[in-house]
Scaffold this motif. Sequence first.
Motif, PDB file in Angstrom:
ATOM      1  N   THR A  53       9.848   4.882  96.118  1.00  0.00           N
ATOM      2  CA  THR A  53       8.676   5.769  95.639  1.00  0.00           C
ATOM      3  C   THR A  53       8.150   4.904  94.504  1.00  0.00           C
ATOM      4  O   THR A  53       8.963   4.490  93.554  1.00  0.00           O
ATOM      5  N   ALA A  66       1.413  13.532 107.042  1.00  0.00           N
ATOM      6  CA  ALA A  66       1.746  13.125 105.427  1.00  0.00           C
ATOM      7  C   ALA A  66       2.944  11.851 105.692  1.00  0.00           C
ATOM      8  O   ALA A  66       2.486  10.834 105.144  1.00  0.00           O
ATOM      9  N   GLN A  67       3.934  12.027 106.407  1.00  0.00           N
ATOM     10  CA  GLN A  67       4.652  10.953 106.709  1.00  0.00           C
ATOM     11  C   GLN A  67       4.128   9.819 107.510  1.00  0.00           C
ATOM     12  O   GLN A  67       4.312   8.631 106.921  1.00  0.00           O
ATOM     13  N   ILE A 112       2.440   7.764 104.590  1.00  0.00           N
ATOM     14  CA  ILE A 112       3.008   7.146 103.958  1.00  0.00           C
ATOM     15  C   ILE A 112       3.539   5.774 104.616  1.00  0.00           C
ATOM     16  O   ILE A 112       3.269   4.573 104.139  1.00  0.00           O
ATOM     17  N   PRO A 168       5.484  10.797  97.144  1.00  0.00           N
ATOM     18  CA  PRO A 168       4.916  12.466  97.634  1.00  0.00           C
ATOM     19  C   PRO A 168       5.363  13.411  96.344  1.00  0.00           C
ATOM     20  O   PRO A 168       5.959  12.941  95.333  1.00  0.00           O
ATOM     21  N   LEU A 183       2.143  19.778 100.435  1.00  0.00           N
ATOM     22  CA  LEU A 183       2.537  18.506  99.794  1.00  0.00           C
ATOM     23  C   LEU A 183       1.287  17.503  99.295  1.00  0.00           C
ATOM     24  O   LEU A 183       0.326  17.613  99.713  1.00  0.00           O
ATOM     25  N   LEU A 213       0.237  13.447  97.886  1.00  0.00           N
ATOM     26  CA  LEU A 213       0.554  12.220  98.046  1.00  0.00           C
ATOM     27  C   LEU A 213      -0.311  11.446  96.976  1.00  0.00           C
ATOM     28  O   LEU A 213      -1.535  11.651  96.967  1.00  0.00           O
TER      29      LEU A 213
END
Length: 254
Positions: free
Chosen positions: A15, A118-119, A122, A134, A159, A161
């Motif tokens: 992260t 979202a994943q 990423i 996140p 969420l 990002l």
Amino acid sequence: MIKNSTINHQLNHRTIRAFKSKTLTKEQLNILYSVASHTPTSMFMQQMSIMHITDPDKRTAIREVSKQPYVGANGDLFIFLVDLYRNQQIRHQKGKDDGRLHTADIFFQGVDDAIMAAQNVIVAAESMDLGVVPLGSIKNDPQKLIDILDLPKMTFPVLGLQIGIPDQQPQLKPRLPLKFTTFDNSYPRDVNIDDLKDYDQIVTTYYDLRDANRRVDSFTNQIAGPKLDQHYTKRDEIMKVLHQQGLCTDENIG
């Protein structure tokens, strides 16, 4: 051991909370948006949307909600929404009522769509040597965030990002050994804190050695700590805000 560039990126995920003062290019944005749009979607309802927050005042306000100094600072800020408004408007213009759009079932389908998108973003961003953090903290005050974003009913931000060019190189954070998180066919109920001693030591060493925000702590101490102790937060109003947004209104059925 099976290895490829995608798996290598995922196994080395870190992260990133510090970004260089440079925004994403139009090409990078379009790639990330396209990746999100090609994520699996429940029943092909496509019940998620993404807001790209570039307005400085909105970014500052979101930072105040999140209570994290890096939110909305450098990098690009995105908010992933459960979006049932679009499909509500389609139904109305087709002469139909809202049908099942207000049910928890449909809301959680939208959550699935948004989180999986979202994943995917990423993974794509990291494949382009970008960094990502996140932001579950956007839900620290859900109604205030809805007001900041001027969201219509039938939408909910699930969420955030923040994506950009990394300006730090954090250590790889140790995760629970797989024996504690992956099971075949049945869930083991014999959880014993003593079995986590080795992992606690690994986590404590990680905090002792990491480059920034030094905190010597173990995993089990964090679980037993103030984050999960009884206390009121604005996050406890999530169900109330969902209802105000016209979502999950069937929760008391049965």
